[in-house]
Design an enzyme around this catalytic site. Sequence first.
Site: not given
Length: 341
Positions: A75-76
């Site tokens: 989930q960057s």
Amino acid sequence: MHFSRFPRVHLAHLPTALEPMDRLSETLGGPRVWIKRDDCTGLSTGGNKTRKLEFLMAEAAAQGADLVITQGATQSNHARQTAAFAARMGMDCHILLEDRTGSNDVDYNTNGNVFLDYLHGATAEKRPGGLDMNAEMEAVAETFRAKGRNVYTIPGGGSNPTGALGYANAAMELVQQANAMGLKIDRIVHATGSAGTQAGLIVGLKAINADIPLLGIGVRAPRPKQEENVYNLAIATAEKLGCPGVVARDDIVANTDYVGEGYGIPTPECLQAIEMFARLEGILLDPVYSGKGGAGLVDLIRKGEFAGDENIVFLHTGGAVALFGYTGAFGYDRPAVQAAE
Ligand SMILES: *Cc1c(COP(=O)(O)O)cnc(C)c1O
């Protein structure tokens, strides 16, 4: 500090707003808390990577890159903002996503930032947790170079001296804003991860002699490691900016008491802080970074860390897109009819 000496693409919506959070301040009964809205930098919902990418992506363009490669956690936010910059600048983007949490949750693995990576046209490949991701990325870059691509690689979080320029500049922007408002800032608090935000900010604050202490709230590494990472990057950033020696080791303070079980695993206090900001101020924090930063801020206020007449600025680094990868953590999946009964 003369930032125009460095290549930069002006895509961020700047200056970001600096606003009081009076309902939150009253509820906590402590200092007056302000928020610097770096969650609203414009491109693809914004976030703190945007300021770094203005300098990084200008360097990529100057080198004639046609493909930018970066890496981050599943989930960057950094990967998503890089994908958006690449789209805007007509470059391809390839991302290496590290599984740091081991979560099998469908939303975590496909929604939120992951969804937006693909929406912006990026390609991605996955890696198990714990590898040297910058080394993995360089190896992938070589395979693309062998095929004739002109590749520009960006380290995790955009945290190198080029990216950190964005936050040295942000320090100058914030102090100018405060001066224009007659606001005396007693402390700046923000979530710290790959270190570029804190390193850039401290270099900027020290270089203009602002005399404002900075407190990072850690989200991953233990305190000695986090502070060392920030310090090393601050030294290199100061050199790049032409002001070597402005940062001392004890200017770097990271409180890592709010990490909990690990990176990307929300603590109960993090979820409470997210609800608090949402319900008192209409502001969206995220479960990985700003929620833990917010949890640290709230806890430190309750413990009396700040005097009642102080002004504290919480730098909102963004990340709310990741909320859609973590909806299960909040337990709101009850049918509405049940809630009404
Ligand atoms: C990357 C990120 C941070 C941490 O910034 P660093 O420069 O990596 O230390 C904080 N908040 C959000 C939302 C982020 O995406």
